[in-house]
Scaffold this active site. Structure first.
Site, PDB file in Angstrom:
ATOM      1  CB  SER A  78      -0.921   0.012   1.218  1.00 25.10           C
ATOM      2  OG  SER A  78      -0.158  -0.089   2.400  1.00 25.10           O
ATOM      3  CG  ASP A 383      -5.288   4.666   6.831  1.00 28.05           C
ATOM      4  OD1 ASP A 383      -4.096   4.617   7.216  1.00 28.05           O
ATOM      5  OD2 ASP A 383      -5.690   4.032   5.841  1.00 28.05           O
ATOM      6  CG  HIS A 386      -2.045   3.329   4.480  1.00 27.21           C
ATOM      7  ND1 HIS A 386      -3.302   2.836   4.733  1.00 27.21           N
ATOM      8  CD2 HIS A 386      -1.312   2.296   4.000  1.00 27.21           C
ATOM      9  CE1 HIS A 386      -3.346   1.549   4.412  1.00 27.21           C
ATOM     10  NE2 HIS A 386      -2.143   1.190   3.971  1.00 27.21           N
TER      11      HIS A 386
END
Ligand SMILES: *[C@@H]1O[C@H](CO)[C@@H](O)[C@H](O)[C@H]1NC(C)=O
Ligand SMILES: *[C@@H]1O[C@H](CO)[C@@H](O)[C@H](O)[C@H]1NC(C)=O
Ligand SMILES: *[C@@H]1O[C@H](CO)[C@@H](O)[C@H](O)[C@H]1NC(C)=O
Ligand SMILES: *[C@@H]1O[C@H](CO)[C@@H](O)[C@H](O)[C@H]1NC(C)=O
Ligand SMILES: *[C@@H]1O[C@H](CO)[C@@H](O)[C@H](O)[C@H]1NC(C)=O
Ligand SMILES: *[C@@H]1O[C@H](CO)[C@@H](O)[C@H](O)[C@H]1NC(C)=O
Length: 418
Positions: A78, A383, A386
């Site tokens: 990610s 979040d 991230h």
């Protein structure tokens, strides 16, 4: 043919700078205090030789041209997923993407990722995710990264578990398929041909990697103890090397490899391991220790890769240190509450396992939407997992200059083997 005299290579670039400036001043003002002509000639000659030799072998930054990367092929999780997992399995919802794209854009952030800033800075468009079948353009590269990817085969995959099925070895296979099918499509012509990279883009492209965080972080949530996760690091790194070699074997030459960030500074780790020892900046020390052990083994592996892959230019980027400064010197860099998620719910770190950014939770009978904090532009964590666009931009600015690279060359020059 001029034969350059033997010399001892300079150890540091500052001594070289000094030497060069003496050379240059001699070239520029020969009449000043220059001794007899012969001396001037020989010293000029050795200066000249020195510059030539240095230019070709020693200091990259001096002699090197900017590279022309016609494409970027990215592998990772990610940290660099520009829409892979979103296309295949899990799509981020608002407020994801609100800062830059003003809508969710397949990225697990409020805006752009480091890979977006990288693409832009070498003059290329943002990368389309390989897995995205809608509106994609692969002319200047493709992104094989998916969120929650690991290096090794994951034990449990979405939706039965937390990991992406597209672990590094699958990303490699997808790249091999992309390389060959994209050329078939070009040969056929028609509307898709121009959305594919040209054949000679592949050897000239930049191959970027940012993966490993989930092998360490994920292991911590399985039955493994942290010691067991730590003990598996050499195997994880071996597997990484195997994949880099395989990508080299199909023609990749310029590699830009990020190490892993300070896992122990992320709210999801801090919340789930409340009793783990904290360092002086409040990060969970044992988790950062494992991340640093991974980085140590990775660095070792890259030294070996340079030997094994004689035509590869491999730049190792210490993204750990660049990211860690967001926690150790957050105020200095204009950030606040670095350990607290901007978009989350509850607890010391504004993070909860039961409701995530973009979700809703019922509290005392009323529904609460988990949205963004007021000023994501001064926040580090988005979040719980991230980084914010602001943090990503900061890290990009740090690493693109070469200040965190080995060899110390900027992104624009990462095609050169030095
Ligand atoms: C390389 O790129 C940098 C940054 O864009 C630019 O300042 C510099 O002039 C370029 N160098 C060459 C030799 O083109
Ligand atoms: C890498 O992982 C794959 C799948 O987990 C495995 O088949 C392979 O043997 C591993 N290679 C190394 C070098 O560890
Ligand atoms: C933990 O171990 C048990 C028993 O061996 C197994 O059933 C379970 O799937 C494991 N959990 C994870 C997350 O690996
Ligand atoms: C991880 O393993 C290495 C090698 O055995 C060891 O030196 C290091 O102390 C370990 N780190 C942690 C945090 O367990
Ligand atoms: C929910 O209600 C209880 C009792 O009235 C109160 O103490 C608590 O602060 C409320 N929680 C929230 C999040 O408003
Ligand atoms: C925590 O997340 C909420 C969204 O649920 C946000 O409104 C709030 O500002 C965040 N708190 C901090 C300190 O960032």
């Amino acid at each position: 043919m001029i034969r350059c005299p033997a010399f001892l290579p300079f150890q540091t670039s500052s001594s070289l700078l000094g030497f060069l400036s003496i050379c240059i001043s001699r070239f520029v003002s020969p009449n000043m205090e220059s001794p007899i002509i012969l001396n001037y000639f020989t010293s000029s000659l050795s200066c000249f030789c020195m510059i030539l030799l240095y230019a070709s072998t020693l200091n990259p930054v001096f002699a090197l041209e900017n590279c022309t990367f016609p494409a970027i092929f990215n592998f990772g999780d990610s940290n660099s997923d520009t829409g892979g997992l979103a296309a295949a399995l899990i799509t981020p919802t608002p407020p994801y993407g609100e800062t830059f794209f003003h809508m969710p854009a397949g990225r697990f952030s409020d805006g752009r990722l480091i890979i977006d800033f990288m693409a832009k800075s070498v003059g290329l468009p943002y990368l389309s995710a390989y897995l995205d079948s809608l509106g994609t353009n692969f002319k200047h590269g493709a992104n094989f990264a998916t969120s929650s990817s690991t290096i090794r085969l994951p034990s449990q995959i979405i939706p039965g578990g937390g990991f992406s099925p597209f672990y590094l070895n699958i990303q490699y296979s997808q790249f091999v398929q992309f390389k060959s099918r994209s050329q078939t499509i070009r040969e056929k012509g028609g509307i898709y041909a121009n959305l594919m990279p040209e054949k000679d883009y592949f050897p000239k492209a930049l191959y970027t990697f940012d993966i490993g965080q989930n092998d360490i972080g994920g292991g911590s949530f399985s039955n493994m103890t942290l010691e067991e996760v730590n003990a598996s690091v050499p195997d994880i790194v071996n597997n990484f090397s195997t994949n880099v070699k395989a990508i080299y074997d199909v023609g990749a030459r310029s590699f830009w490899i990020h190490n892993t960030g300070p896992l122990g500074c992320l709210p999801y780790i801090l919340t789930n391991f409340l009793s783990a020892q904290r360092d002086s900046h409040g990060c969970a020390k044992p988790y950062n220790d494992v991340a640093q052990y991974f980085n140590y083994k990775l660095k070792e592996a890259i030294v070996q890769l340079r030997i094994d892959l004689p035509l590869a230019a491999i730049t190792h980027v210490d993204i750990y240190s660049a990211k860690y400064s967001l926690f150790s010197e957050s105020n200095k860099h204009g950030f606040e509450f670095p350990l607290v998620a901007c978009c989350g719910y509850g607890g010391k770190y504004n993070y909860s396992n039961s409701v995530r950014c973009g979700g809703t939770i019922t509290v005392n009978g009323s529904q609460i939407f988990v949205g963004s904090c007021e000023h994501p532009s001064v926040r580090v964590n988005w979040d719980g997992f991230h980084y914010t666009e602001a943090a990503n931009k900061f890290v990009f600015n740090q690493i693109s200059t070469g200040a965190f690279s080995d060899p110390p060359i900027p992104l624009k020059m990462a095609c050169h083997r030095v």
